[in-house]
Write a protein that holds these residues in place. Sequence first.
Motif, PDB file in Angstrom:
ATOM      1  N   UNK A  60       0.889  -1.067  -0.185  1.00 14.31           N
ATOM      2  CA  UNK A  60      -0.022   0.112  -0.230  1.00 14.31           C
ATOM      3  C   UNK A  60       0.831   1.112  -0.157  1.00 14.31           C
ATOM      4  N   UNK A  61       1.756   1.363   0.864  1.00 13.32           N
ATOM      5  CA  UNK A  61       2.873   2.256   1.041  1.00 13.32           C
ATOM      6  C   UNK A  61       3.425   2.536  -0.377  1.00 13.32           C
ATOM      7  N   UNK A  62       3.866   1.663  -1.158  1.00 16.67           N
ATOM      8  CA  UNK A  62       4.689   1.701  -2.338  1.00 16.67           C
ATOM      9  C   UNK A  62       3.802   2.280  -3.257  1.00 16.67           C
ATOM     10  N   UNK A  63       2.466   1.970  -3.331  1.00 14.27           N
ATOM     11  CA  UNK A  63       1.612   2.659  -4.440  1.00 14.27           C
ATOM     12  C   UNK A  63       0.748   3.792  -4.015  1.00 14.27           C
ATOM     13  N   UNK A  64       1.156   4.324  -2.687  1.00 17.90           N
ATOM     14  CA  UNK A  64       0.442   5.383  -2.260  1.00 17.90           C
ATOM     15  C   UNK A  64       0.798   6.732  -2.979  1.00 17.90           C
ATOM     16  N   UNK A  65       1.901   7.110  -3.608  1.00 14.24           N
ATOM     17  CA  UNK A  65       2.125   8.449  -4.039  1.00 14.24           C
ATOM     18  C   UNK A  65       2.785   9.439  -3.186  1.00 14.24           C
ATOM     19  N   UNK A  66       2.807   8.917  -1.845  1.00 11.42           N
ATOM     20  CA  UNK A  66       3.530   9.651  -0.606  1.00 11.42           C
ATOM     21  C   UNK A  66       5.085   9.668  -1.000  1.00 11.42           C
ATOM     22  N   UNK A  67       5.709  10.823  -1.137  1.00 11.08           N
ATOM     23  CA  UNK A  67       7.044  10.808  -1.368  1.00 11.08           C
ATOM     24  C   UNK A  67       8.111  10.261  -0.427  1.00 11.08           C
ATOM     25  N   UNK A  68       7.882  10.662   0.881  1.00  8.49           N
ATOM     26  CA  UNK A  68       9.031  10.113   2.010  1.00  8.49           C
ATOM     27  C   UNK A  68       7.978   9.235   2.976  1.00  8.49           C
ATOM     28  N   UNK A  69       8.348   7.988   2.900  1.00  6.21           N
ATOM     29  CA  UNK A  69       7.659   7.213   3.836  1.00  6.21           C
ATOM     30  C   UNK A  69       8.843   6.115   4.224  1.00  6.21           C
ATOM     31  N   UNK A  70       8.355   5.547   5.499  1.00  8.79           N
ATOM     32  CA  UNK A  70       9.366   4.536   6.217  1.00  8.79           C
ATOM     33  C   UNK A  70       8.378   3.624   6.788  1.00  8.79           C
TER      34      UNK A  70
END
Length: 732
Positions: free
Chosen positions: A472-482
């Motif tokens: 979900x995070x990889x396809x979220x479009x959020x630039x900075x995530x961990x």
Amino acid sequence: MQYQYAALLGARVITGLINVVLLILVARTSGVSVYGALGVAIAILGYVALVSDFGMTTFISRERARGNAGDVASALRLNAVTSCLMAAGSVTTCALLAVFTPVPWYFALLALGAALEKNTDAALSVSVADRRVWTVPISLVLRRTLSLAGFFVIVSVPSISSVAAYCLAMLVAALAGQVHVRIDLRAHTVRPDSRPPWPQVIRRLWPFALASLSSAVQSLDSVAAGAMCGAYQTGLYSAAMRLVSPFWLLSNSMRQILVPHSARKSASQAMRLAKQVTVFHLVLLCACAFVALFSQSLTLLLLGTAYQESAGVLAIGLIAFPVIALSSTLGSVLQGQNDSRFVAVNGVAFALALLIAMPTGAALGAGQGLAAATGLVFLAKDISLWARIRRLVPDHPQAQPNEQTDHPIARTSGSANHSNGPHFTYSIIVPTHNSGSYVERLIASIPRRSDIELIVIDDHSEPDQFAMTRQILEHSGIAHWRLLPNNRGRGAGGARNLGVSEAGGDWLIFADSDDAFAPTFQDALERYATAETDLVLFRPAPEPTETGVTRTAGYETIFDRGDIQEIGYRFPGVVWKWFRRSLVIDHGLVFSETMLSNDYLFSVTAFAYAQRPVIDNVAVYYASSRTGSLSYHKHSIDELLVRVRVQIEVADFLRSRLRGSTLRKVLPAKGSYLKAALRIAGVRGFLRLFGAYFGHGLPFRHEMGPMAIIRVFSRIRQGSDLMGTPGGGRNA
């Protein structure tokens, strides 16, 4: 802690050896009966010092570690007053005894020195809590070196006996220690803006006072020996037990730093600390048992043939020592964890048992019987303290780590450490546990901005759930995530602590994985990007949920009244608040690592320390309440007890900062969970929870009025569900 313990231990080893040498010199140059009288005097004065300390040494250390300067200042003043009272009372008593009995007049000098030593040791607890490595070691070495040097000088004067020289040398050393600690306090303490009145401090001190009083009973062993065995046997017993005193250095050094160290720990970390302490004392027991094999030779070598009959006492005393020492260190761990009342009650119970066991053992087996009886009582006390420590973190099925904990970490480029990584305006921290199917809604509600970093902490989810969250995070479009695995703490509290340590934003925003941000969240981000405030409290959003209830009803009522003190202290959920990272870091704020109520104390302390809190009537966060979540599931009695303990911890903190009507208005209510306990486990559950509340001064509110009790029993007979959401939130 390691360096502080090493320095303190080294100083205590040096001073302990000096003290043993000094007492051996006194024993060799005075008769057995006279030395026995000195042993009784030292024991009585030690007991009086512990009683008049009133638990302030431990209390000052804990409150200093928590940053409560007002409480520390009041306790230091109270310590000075009680020291003066002890000096006046004990010196007068010794002087009267010298007039009407054969007691030597110079015991009055020893009494005055004991009062000064008591005042010095309590004041030094400030430096212990501050983790200053060398202050206490310097004080200890200074005092004991002066006592030895003074003894040699004074005993060389004709017509002054060795016992008189010992008493005068101890007084000179105590005066030097008092001068040193006064200089240290003047250099390292700042006068607080306000100090709580002494009656309020004394009310909070009584558990520590009872614990000190009960632990001091063990120091009356020489008195019990004198009463049951006569002066000669008392001299043998005192001489043998003085040889055990160097071994106390290891445990005493540890106990002195355990209370402030434990006060900074979560419950799970405190339990690990208790295990380490227990292992240490078990190793010490093996070492002491080995030394006990040579007790006959040690007695002849160190004390001479006149004391050879004390070899048996020395052997039993060496074996009993680690068992006795362990109880005080375990009690220190519990006191640091706000369980001082249990330590006090437990100490009183075993003090009474010791008062019976010591004279009985002395009557049956002289010094050997006394040492054995003391060891057996403390063994039972150790078992009871460990039973209590095991309840610091109640078992919970979700608290157990999954066997698959070594997840890979998905992140953007850059270091995981905020001190080296990129800088952001906002860090959104989200703990998650098997919430892959819910977290997508939350992530979708986060604006795609370059000044936001999203930190998701996975708390031991199943591998497929972790993989779903990562996808979900990889396809979220959020630039900075961990996405980080939580391998070091328990539950959402431990996960949030990890997120705080990794965050690089000016603002810390916390969210639960099954909630969502409102459309107004974007505007709030613009408003507070450069605002001169360190804490924002937003209105909770009244979102309908699948369960038919909301988590915000009680909080909305508090918000509508508009009292910032009530909102700050009675509105605990962190998901409706934004925190400046500097506020959290500068004051060392951490979440409790419990499965329930892990954010209550964090939220309250943050508001207490905030310099510029702001109330915002705009709702920026939607809180859901799904079936199976922690906010909705039916709690067990053990889980309710966790919530009660957190309430008590919060109440203790509020009492340290507030007074009068403000304090009464914001204290947690006793009735919050009693109805739930009655519904879950009937009268037994109700009484168990009521017993946990008892004695903590938490007020009853309308939840447990007479009509409410009648309605509770009526609904129990009808078999209806009472639970709802005690406290109003998932982590309330």
